[in-house]
Design a protein around this motif. Structure first.
Motif, PDB file in Angstrom:
ATOM      1  N   PHE A  15       6.956  -1.923   5.197  1.00 30.27           N
ATOM      2  CA  PHE A  15       6.684  -1.920   6.626  1.00 30.27           C
ATOM      3  C   PHE A  15       5.212  -2.247   6.829  1.00 30.27           C
ATOM      4  O   PHE A  15       4.345  -1.461   6.473  1.00 30.27           O
ATOM      5  CB  PHE A  15       7.034  -0.567   7.261  1.00 30.27           C
ATOM      6  CG  PHE A  15       6.895  -0.568   8.758  1.00 30.27           C
ATOM      7  CD1 PHE A  15       7.918  -1.047   9.571  1.00 30.27           C
ATOM      8  CD2 PHE A  15       5.730  -0.115   9.370  1.00 30.27           C
ATOM      9  CE1 PHE A  15       7.794  -1.072  10.955  1.00 30.27           C
ATOM     10  CE2 PHE A  15       5.594  -0.147  10.747  1.00 30.27           C
ATOM     11  CZ  PHE A  15       6.623  -0.626  11.539  1.00 30.27           C
ATOM     12  N   ALA A  16       4.945  -3.429   7.369  1.00 28.52           N
ATOM     13  CA  ALA A  16       3.573  -3.869   7.653  1.00 28.52           C
ATOM     14  C   ALA A  16       2.665  -3.754   6.433  1.00 28.52           C
ATOM     15  O   ALA A  16       1.504  -3.377   6.538  1.00 28.52           O
ATOM     16  CB  ALA A  16       2.990  -3.075   8.824  1.00 28.52           C
ATOM     17  N   GLY A  17       3.233  -4.067   5.256  1.00 29.84           N
ATOM     18  CA  GLY A  17       2.428  -4.042   4.038  1.00 29.84           C
ATOM     19  C   GLY A  17       2.328  -2.689   3.378  1.00 29.84           C
ATOM     20  O   GLY A  17       1.624  -2.532   2.383  1.00 29.84           O
ATOM     21  N   TRP A  18       3.035  -1.696   3.920  1.00 27.58           N
ATOM     22  CA  TRP A  18       3.064  -0.349   3.345  1.00 27.58           C
ATOM     23  C   TRP A  18       4.460  -0.069   2.803  1.00 27.58           C
ATOM     24  O   TRP A  18       5.457  -0.466   3.400  1.00 27.58           O
ATOM     25  CB  TRP A  18       2.733   0.704   4.404  1.00 27.58           C
ATOM     26  CG  TRP A  18       1.317   0.705   4.870  1.00 27.58           C
ATOM     27  CD1 TRP A  18       0.758  -0.113   5.806  1.00 27.58           C
ATOM     28  CD2 TRP A  18       0.283   1.592   4.443  1.00 27.58           C
ATOM     29  NE1 TRP A  18      -0.567   0.202   5.977  1.00 27.58           N
ATOM     30  CE2 TRP A  18      -0.896   1.249   5.162  1.00 27.58           C
ATOM     31  CE3 TRP A  18       0.224   2.643   3.526  1.00 27.58           C
ATOM     32  CZ2 TRP A  18      -2.094   1.921   4.982  1.00 27.58           C
ATOM     33  CZ3 TRP A  18      -0.976   3.315   3.350  1.00 27.58           C
ATOM     34  CH2 TRP A  18      -2.124   2.945   4.078  1.00 27.58           C
ATOM     35  N   ARG A  23       0.855  -1.194   0.000  1.00 27.31           N
ATOM     36  CA  ARG A  23       0.000   0.000   0.000  1.00 27.31           C
ATOM     37  C   ARG A  23       0.889   1.241   0.000  1.00 27.31           C
ATOM     38  O   ARG A  23       2.005   1.210   0.518  1.00 27.31           O
ATOM     39  CB  ARG A  23      -0.908  -0.004   1.233  1.00 27.31           C
ATOM     40  CG  ARG A  23      -1.850  -1.208   1.280  1.00 27.31           C
ATOM     41  CD  ARG A  23      -2.753  -1.151   2.486  1.00 27.31           C
ATOM     42  NE  ARG A  23      -3.720  -0.055   2.375  1.00 27.31           N
ATOM     43  CZ  ARG A  23      -4.672   0.199   3.275  1.00 27.31           C
ATOM     44  NH1 ARG A  23      -4.791  -0.559   4.347  1.00 27.31           N
ATOM     45  NH2 ARG A  23      -5.515   1.190   3.106  1.00 27.31           N
ATOM     46  N   HIS A  24       0.371   2.303  -0.578  1.00 26.70           N
ATOM     47  CA  HIS A  24       1.135   3.547  -0.651  1.00 26.70           C
ATOM     48  C   HIS A  24       0.374   4.670   0.043  1.00 26.70           C
ATOM     49  O   HIS A  24      -0.852   4.749  -0.071  1.00 26.70           O
ATOM     50  CB  HIS A  24       1.388   3.942  -2.117  1.00 26.70           C
ATOM     51  CG  HIS A  24       2.206   2.941  -2.861  1.00 26.70           C
ATOM     52  ND1 HIS A  24       1.648   1.942  -3.619  1.00 26.70           N
ATOM     53  CD2 HIS A  24       3.540   2.761  -2.925  1.00 26.70           C
ATOM     54  CE1 HIS A  24       2.620   1.191  -4.137  1.00 26.70           C
ATOM     55  NE2 HIS A  24       3.774   1.662  -3.727  1.00 26.70           N
ATOM     56  N   SER A  79       1.245   7.795   7.896  1.00 26.96           N
ATOM     57  CA  SER A  79      -0.077   7.471   7.350  1.00 26.96           C
ATOM     58  C   SER A  79      -0.376   5.976   7.332  1.00 26.96           C
ATOM     59  O   SER A  79      -1.492   5.573   7.009  1.00 26.96           O
ATOM     60  CB  SER A  79      -0.217   8.035   5.930  1.00 26.96           C
ATOM     61  OG  SER A  79       0.010   9.428   5.933  1.00 26.96           O
ATOM     62  N   HIS A  80       0.618   5.169   7.674  1.00 28.65           N
ATOM     63  CA  HIS A  80       0.390   3.716   7.739  1.00 28.65           C
ATOM     64  C   HIS A  80      -0.332   3.311   9.024  1.00 28.65           C
ATOM     65  O   HIS A  80      -0.826   2.183   9.117  1.00 28.65           O
ATOM     66  CB  HIS A  80       1.719   2.967   7.634  1.00 28.65           C
ATOM     67  CG  HIS A  80       2.700   3.294   8.719  1.00 28.65           C
ATOM     68  ND1 HIS A  80       3.035   4.587   9.062  1.00 28.65           N
ATOM     69  CD2 HIS A  80       3.423   2.496   9.549  1.00 28.65           C
ATOM     70  CE1 HIS A  80       3.920   4.565  10.042  1.00 28.65           C
ATOM     71  NE2 HIS A  80       4.168   3.316  10.367  1.00 28.65           N
ATOM     72  N   MET A  81      -0.387   4.188  10.015  1.00 31.05           N
ATOM     73  CA  MET A  81      -1.076   3.854  11.264  1.00 31.05           C
ATOM     74  C   MET A  81      -2.561   3.615  10.991  1.00 31.05           C
ATOM     75  O   MET A  81      -3.119   4.132  10.020  1.00 31.05           O
ATOM     76  CB  MET A  81      -0.912   4.986  12.288  1.00 31.05           C
ATOM     77  CG  MET A  81       0.531   5.279  12.662  1.00 31.05           C
ATOM     78  SD  MET A  81       1.358   3.928  13.535  1.00 31.05           S
ATOM     79  CE  MET A  81       0.726   4.180  15.188  1.00 31.05           C
TER      80      MET A  81
END
Length: 373
Positions: free
Chosen positions: A26-29, A8-9, A55-57
């Motif tokens: 990192f965790a799919g991001w 994901r971006h 923004s990955h949170m």
């Protein structure tokens, strides 16, 4: 990961690449690890200011007449006691007391809360809250795509932000949040931080992220603001003695095992998931303390890594959970769980097994670094 298995971006992805960021999964991001020197980025946050894309949170909104009751049941903290505009650090546990994630919960209004989960656990937390909401007049909503999250951290951050907002930053306490406008962009302005420094988190709509990042960059130029990646975020939080899920926290540990029993509020009304198991864990910790989370400072130059054994007198007495060179101390440091008998600061004869060599380390109290108020 997205459902197709692709990374994901965030809304700032193209901007990070234009700045020459080294990206990492990192965790799919796909997230920026560093832009240049991670030491320079770390030092900027300690002495001036750093700008982070977080923004990955995972943001999860809980609303409705029984939102507080649901969160009091689902989490270990007293969430109903949080005043509107304030935030609380808490945890969500399994029925057996194991930690599913550590969280920050913001009370946005009388019947509205925002739960912020770690990226790696956001889906787990969302699923657990949805499952635990059965029977409560409350809605659990996945708002991960509704927010971009930008953090400004460091001693210069209040000055930088003040020139871009008319929000009352001086009145914004630690662990609080208020709605405001930053550089013309509507935002939830929070003050929680994960670096050991003062700073702010700005929750905005993804379509406003680039505009806000650029405004902060321009305003912060004279104050030494630099973009910062996840690598220096890790060394900053390590120096500040802050736990990271998957390292200091896991489903195999209860909050009491992690030395964070204070977040469990047995005195709140009604039952909550994990209550009985956590009572037993609390009693166990009092009678027979489990391993204790301590700081370790190297006497030499070799860097300890997660999973390395902590040794004393030829015996394994613990395990490193996080380790890195500390730019602030100028030495390698680590957090580790060690047997209670070896946990006192200054305990002699403690080392870390680094590839078969027992390197000497000093046991110290956490955190390694505390900012001057």
């Amino acid at each position: 990961m997205s459902s197709t298995g692709e990374l994901r971006h965030t809304a700032l992805d193209a901007l990070h690449r234009s700045l020459g960021a080294t990206m990492t999964d990192f965790a799919g991001w796909d997230m920026p690890l560093r832009y240049g020197s991670e030491r320079d980025e770390h030092t900027a946050v300690r002495t001036k200011a750093g700008l982070f894309d977080l923004s990955h949170m995972g943001e999860i909104t809980v609303t409705g007449p029984q939102a507080a009751a649901l969160l009091d049941y689902a989490l270990v903290g007293n969430i109903g006691g949080v005043k509107p505009g304030r935030a609380r650090y808490t945890m969500i546990c399994r029925a057996d007391g194991g930690i599913l994630d550590d969280l920050i919960v913001y009370r946005l209004g009388e019947t509205e809360y925002m739960v912020v989960a770690n990226a790696s656990n956001a889906q787990v937390v969302l699923d657990a809250l949805a499952e635990r909401s059965a029977g409560f007049d409350a809605e659990v909503r996945d708002d991960r795509d509704a927010y971009a999250l930008i953090a400004v951290q460091g001693p210069q951050s209040p000055g930088i932000l003040k020139s871009l907002t008319d929000a009352d930053l001086d009145g914004l306490k630690y662990y609080a949040g208020l709605p405001g406008t930053v550089a013309g962009v509507p935002a939830l302005i929070a003050r929680t931080g994960y670096t050991g420094e003062d700073g702010f988190e700005l929750f905005v709509k993804p379509e406003h992220a680039v505009e806000l990042w650029q405004a902060l960059t321009k305003t912060g130029e004279g104050a030494g603001l630099v973009p910062c990646g996840l690598s220096c975020r890790d060394t900053l939080r390590l120096e500040a003695g802050m736990p990271l899920y998957g390292h200091e926290l896991s489903t195999s540990l209860t909050p009491f095992d992690a030395g964070l029993g204070r977040v469990v509020k047995f005195e709140k009304e009604g039952g909550f998931v994990g209550r009985e198991a956590l009572r037993e864990a609390a009693a166990r910790a009092e009678q027979n303390p489990p391993r204790v989370l301590v700081g370790l400072v190297a006497e030499g130059r070799r860097v300890p890594r997660a999973g390395y054994a902590v040794v004393a007198g030829g015996e394994v007495i613990g395990e490193v959970t996080s380790g890195a060179p500390s730019p602030t101390l100028g030495k390698p440091i680590a957090m580790a769980y060690v047997d209670a008998a070896h946990a006192a600061p200054g305990t002699p004869g403690v080392g870390v097994d680094i590839r078969g060599s027992h390197e000497p380390y000093e046991v110290v109290a956490l955190p390694f670094y505390k900012r001057q108020k």
